[in-house]
Design a protein around this motif. Sequence first.
Motif, PDB file in Angstrom:
ATOM      1  N   LEU A   1     -19.581 -39.953   0.385  1.00  0.00           N
ATOM      2  CA  LEU A   1     -18.422 -39.963  -0.504  1.00  0.00           C
ATOM      3  C   LEU A   1     -18.726 -39.229  -1.808  1.00  0.00           C
ATOM      4  CD1 LEU A   1     -16.942 -43.561  -0.184  1.00  0.00           C
ATOM      5  CD2 LEU A   1     -15.832 -41.417   0.445  1.00  0.00           C
ATOM      6  N   LYS A   2     -19.918 -39.467  -2.333  1.00  0.00           N
ATOM      7  CA  LYS A   2     -20.296 -38.828  -3.599  1.00  0.00           C
ATOM      8  C   LYS A   2     -20.566 -37.335  -3.422  1.00  0.00           C
ATOM      9  CE  LYS A   2     -22.246 -43.044  -5.569  1.00  0.00           C
ATOM     10  NZ  LYS A   2     -23.444 -43.714  -6.108  1.00  0.00           N
ATOM     11  N   GLU A   3     -21.056 -36.982  -2.246  1.00  0.00           N
ATOM     12  CA  GLU A   3     -21.404 -35.579  -2.000  1.00  0.00           C
ATOM     13  C   GLU A   3     -20.237 -34.772  -1.441  1.00  0.00           C
ATOM     14  OE1 GLU A   3     -24.599 -35.850   0.703  1.00  0.00           O
ATOM     15  OE2 GLU A   3     -25.994 -36.783  -0.720  1.00  0.00           O
ATOM     16  N   GLY A   4     -19.273 -35.483  -0.811  1.00  0.00           N
ATOM     17  CA  GLY A   4     -18.212 -34.792  -0.074  1.00  0.00           C
ATOM     18  C   GLY A   4     -17.083 -34.299  -0.942  1.00  0.00           C
ATOM     19  N   LYS A   5     -15.982 -33.918  -0.268  1.00  0.00           N
ATOM     20  CA  LYS A   5     -14.834 -33.320  -0.938  1.00  0.00           C
ATOM     21  C   LYS A   5     -13.676 -34.292  -1.119  1.00  0.00           C
ATOM     22  CE  LYS A   5     -15.823 -28.771   1.077  1.00  0.00           C
ATOM     23  NZ  LYS A   5     -15.278 -27.652   1.889  1.00  0.00           N
TER      24      LYS A   5
ATOM     25  N   ALA B   1     -12.942 -36.557  -3.242  1.00  0.00           N
ATOM     26  CA  ALA B   1     -12.397 -36.661  -4.595  1.00  0.00           C
ATOM     27  C   ALA B   1     -11.610 -35.424  -4.984  1.00  0.00           C
ATOM     28  CB  ALA B   1     -13.523 -36.910  -5.595  1.00  0.00           C
ATOM     29  N   LYS B   2     -11.813 -34.325  -4.280  1.00  0.00           N
ATOM     30  CA  LYS B   2     -11.132 -33.076  -4.611  1.00  0.00           C
ATOM     31  C   LYS B   2      -9.888 -32.847  -3.762  1.00  0.00           C
ATOM     32  CE  LYS B   2     -15.457 -30.864  -6.035  1.00  0.00           C
ATOM     33  NZ  LYS B   2     -16.377 -29.731  -5.805  1.00  0.00           N
ATOM     34  N   GLU B   3      -9.648 -33.720  -2.796  1.00  0.00           N
ATOM     35  CA  GLU B   3      -8.502 -33.542  -1.925  1.00  0.00           C
ATOM     36  C   GLU B   3      -7.270 -34.155  -2.569  1.00  0.00           C
ATOM     37  OE1 GLU B   3      -9.497 -35.071   1.889  1.00  0.00           O
ATOM     38  OE2 GLU B   3     -10.948 -33.495   2.321  1.00  0.00           O
ATOM     39  N   GLU B   4      -6.337 -33.308  -2.933  1.00  0.00           N
ATOM     40  CA  GLU B   4      -5.146 -33.754  -3.648  1.00  0.00           C
ATOM     41  C   GLU B   4      -4.336 -34.749  -2.825  1.00  0.00           C
ATOM     42  OE1 GLU B   4      -0.991 -31.758  -5.185  1.00  0.00           O
ATOM     43  OE2 GLU B   4      -2.820 -30.549  -5.254  1.00  0.00           O
TER      44      GLU B   4
ATOM     45  N   GLU C   1      -8.245 -32.470 -13.295  1.00  0.00           N
ATOM     46  CA  GLU C   1      -7.295 -31.443 -12.851  1.00  0.00           C
ATOM     47  C   GLU C   1      -6.654 -31.797 -11.516  1.00  0.00           C
ATOM     48  OE1 GLU C   1      -7.166 -26.649 -11.764  1.00  0.00           O
ATOM     49  OE2 GLU C   1      -8.950 -27.532 -12.693  1.00  0.00           O
ATOM     50  N   VAL C   2      -7.470 -32.120 -10.527  1.00  0.00           N
ATOM     51  CA  VAL C   2      -6.917 -32.431  -9.204  1.00  0.00           C
ATOM     52  C   VAL C   2      -6.138 -33.740  -9.227  1.00  0.00           C
ATOM     53  CG1 VAL C   2      -8.967 -33.655  -8.361  1.00  0.00           C
ATOM     54  CG2 VAL C   2      -7.459 -32.534  -6.736  1.00  0.00           C
ATOM     55  N   VAL C   3      -6.565 -34.689 -10.060  1.00  0.00           N
ATOM     56  CA  VAL C   3      -5.834 -35.948 -10.177  1.00  0.00           C
ATOM     57  C   VAL C   3      -4.478 -35.696 -10.828  1.00  0.00           C
ATOM     58  CG1 VAL C   3      -5.790 -38.196 -11.340  1.00  0.00           C
ATOM     59  CG2 VAL C   3      -7.856 -37.440 -10.173  1.00  0.00           C
ATOM     60  N   GLY C   4      -4.438 -34.785 -11.811  1.00  0.00           N
ATOM     61  CA  GLY C   4      -3.159 -34.442 -12.449  1.00  0.00           C
ATOM     62  C   GLY C   4      -2.163 -33.912 -11.431  1.00  0.00           C
ATOM     63  N   LYS C   5      -2.612 -33.041 -10.542  1.00  0.00           N
ATOM     64  CA  LYS C   5      -1.730 -32.511  -9.499  1.00  0.00           C
ATOM     65  C   LYS C   5      -1.293 -33.629  -8.541  1.00  0.00           C
ATOM     66  CE  LYS C   5      -3.840 -27.910  -9.534  1.00  0.00           C
ATOM     67  NZ  LYS C   5      -4.583 -26.894  -8.736  1.00  0.00           N
ATOM     68  N   ALA C   6      -2.232 -34.521  -8.212  1.00  0.00           N
ATOM     69  CA  ALA C   6      -1.922 -35.632  -7.317  1.00  0.00           C
ATOM     70  C   ALA C   6      -0.898 -36.564  -7.950  1.00  0.00           C
ATOM     71  CB  ALA C   6      -3.200 -36.397  -6.970  1.00  0.00           C
ATOM     72  N   VAL C   7      -1.014 -36.763  -9.284  1.00  0.00           N
ATOM     73  CA  VAL C   7      -0.091 -37.639 -10.001  1.00  0.00           C
ATOM     74  C   VAL C   7       1.329 -37.081  -9.944  1.00  0.00           C
ATOM     75  CG1 VAL C   7       0.598 -38.393 -12.313  1.00  0.00           C
ATOM     76  CG2 VAL C   7      -1.754 -38.735 -11.529  1.00  0.00           C
TER      77      VAL C   7
ATOM     78  N   GLY D   1     -15.663 -41.364  -7.070  1.00  0.00           N
ATOM     79  CA  GLY D   1     -14.359 -40.806  -7.426  1.00  0.00           C
ATOM     80  C   GLY D   1     -13.230 -41.732  -7.036  1.00  0.00           C
ATOM     81  N   GLY D   2     -12.018 -41.150  -6.934  1.00  0.00           N
ATOM     82  CA  GLY D   2     -10.840 -41.957  -6.688  1.00  0.00           C
ATOM     83  C   GLY D   2     -10.123 -42.226  -7.991  1.00  0.00           C
ATOM     84  N   VAL D   3      -9.263 -43.242  -8.006  1.00  0.00           N
ATOM     85  CA  VAL D   3      -8.516 -43.548  -9.219  1.00  0.00           C
ATOM     86  C   VAL D   3      -8.412 -45.050  -9.417  1.00  0.00           C
ATOM     87  CG1 VAL D   3      -7.108 -41.449  -9.211  1.00  0.00           C
ATOM     88  CG2 VAL D   3      -6.342 -43.461  -7.931  1.00  0.00           C
ATOM     89  N   SER D   4      -8.161 -45.435 -10.645  1.00  0.00           N
ATOM     90  CA  SER D   4      -7.854 -46.814 -10.995  1.00  0.00           C
ATOM     91  C   SER D   4      -6.514 -46.783 -11.710  1.00  0.00           C
ATOM     92  CB  SER D   4      -8.949 -47.386 -11.904  1.00  0.00           C
ATOM     93  OG  SER D   4      -8.663 -48.723 -12.245  1.00  0.00           O
ATOM     94  N   ILE D   5      -5.542 -47.572 -11.263  1.00  0.00           N
ATOM     95  CA  ILE D   5      -4.188 -47.544 -11.813  1.00  0.00           C
ATOM     96  C   ILE D   5      -3.921 -48.837 -12.559  1.00  0.00           C
ATOM     97  CG2 ILE D   5      -1.753 -47.211 -11.274  1.00  0.00           C
ATOM     98  CD1 ILE D   5      -4.136 -46.391  -8.571  1.00  0.00           C
ATOM     99  N   LEU D   6      -3.499 -48.730 -13.843  1.00  0.00           N
ATOM    100  CA  LEU D   6      -3.247 -49.887 -14.679  1.00  0.00           C
ATOM    101  C   LEU D   6      -1.771 -49.931 -15.076  1.00  0.00           C
ATOM    102  CD1 LEU D   6      -6.208 -48.556 -15.521  1.00  0.00           C
ATOM    103  CD2 LEU D   6      -6.263 -50.538 -17.022  1.00  0.00           C
ATOM    104  N   ASN D   7      -1.270 -51.130 -15.304  1.00  0.00           N
ATOM    105  CA  ASN D   7       0.104 -51.245 -15.787  1.00  0.00           C
ATOM    106  C   ASN D   7       0.156 -50.906 -17.272  1.00  0.00           C
ATOM    107  OD1 ASN D   7      -1.109 -53.526 -16.865  1.00  0.00           O
ATOM    108  ND2 ASN D   7       0.665 -54.847 -16.506  1.00  0.00           N
ATOM    109  N   GLY D   8       1.333 -50.958 -17.859  1.00  0.00           N
ATOM    110  CA  GLY D   8       1.506 -50.538 -19.245  1.00  0.00           C
ATOM    111  C   GLY D   8       0.680 -51.329 -20.230  1.00  0.00           C
ATOM    112  N   THR D   9       0.459 -52.607 -19.970  1.00  0.00           N
ATOM    113  CA  THR D   9      -0.325 -53.437 -20.893  1.00  0.00           C
ATOM    114  C   THR D   9      -1.827 -53.355 -20.620  1.00  0.00           C
ATOM    115  OG1 THR D   9      -0.140 -55.369 -19.442  1.00  0.00           O
ATOM    116  CG2 THR D   9       1.596 -55.047 -21.080  1.00  0.00           C
ATOM    117  N   GLY D  10      -2.175 -52.796 -19.501  1.00  0.00           N
ATOM    118  CA  GLY D  10      -3.584 -52.686 -19.139  1.00  0.00           C
ATOM    119  C   GLY D  10      -4.180 -53.958 -18.582  1.00  0.00           C
TER     120      GLY D  10
END
Length: 229
Positions: free
Chosen positions: A106-110, A112-115, A144-150, A182-191
């Motif tokens: 996971l750390k070496e692969g792609k 995290a770069k896959e939109e 950058e790639v996370v921005g496109k995914a968002v 990699g990956g993402v963590s999603i928080l609500n407005g208050t965190g």
Amino acid sequence: MSQPHSMTDDQVATELRKMTAFIRQEALEKAREIHLKADEEFSIEKSKLVRTETSRIDADYAKRHTQAGMSQQIAKSTLANKVRLRVLGAKQEMLNDLFEQAGKKLKEGKQAKEEGVLKGLVLEGLYALNEKKVVVRCRKQDVEVVGKAVEAARGEYKEKMGGREVEVVIDEKERLPEDSAGGVSILNGTGKIDINNTFDERLKLLETDALPSVRTTLFGENKNRKFKD
């Protein structure tokens, strides 16, 4: 009156021999009787002794046989447990190594770069939180790639939710560790609510949720069990 007849010496001697012979015969018969009685009692006592000793030997043999059987069963059970523990240990070691290698990949692969993958992770968080504004955290190198995914996730969310808009902000202050997978963590407005959709967390969930399927694939276990995707 006639005078009592007196016995001659020969007659006395004859009477004495008769009496002696009678006494000897009585003595022999008595001795024979005593001998027969003694033989009978000896036979009875011998039979009792033989039966007692035979019973003792049988009981001792049965006890030893039972103890030997129990010892054999204990030995078999102990050996079986040792073998089972070794097999379980080897299987667990293999599984640990498998997931460890998966983490490295996971750390070496792609991934995290896959939109597309990141878009799915973000979209899952949007649906789960269902709020007007959320914050997304990622690694610095993935911004950058996370921005496109968002943006792709926002568009699909709006379409699926009947035109409902959601503001998604990428956290510029707090990032995911750079040495993470990699990956993402999603928080609500208050965190206060954090949906951990990092690849490291997904791998942990995989170790739990997919473990039965992995065991079936590797070791042929739980073949008849059905698993939900």
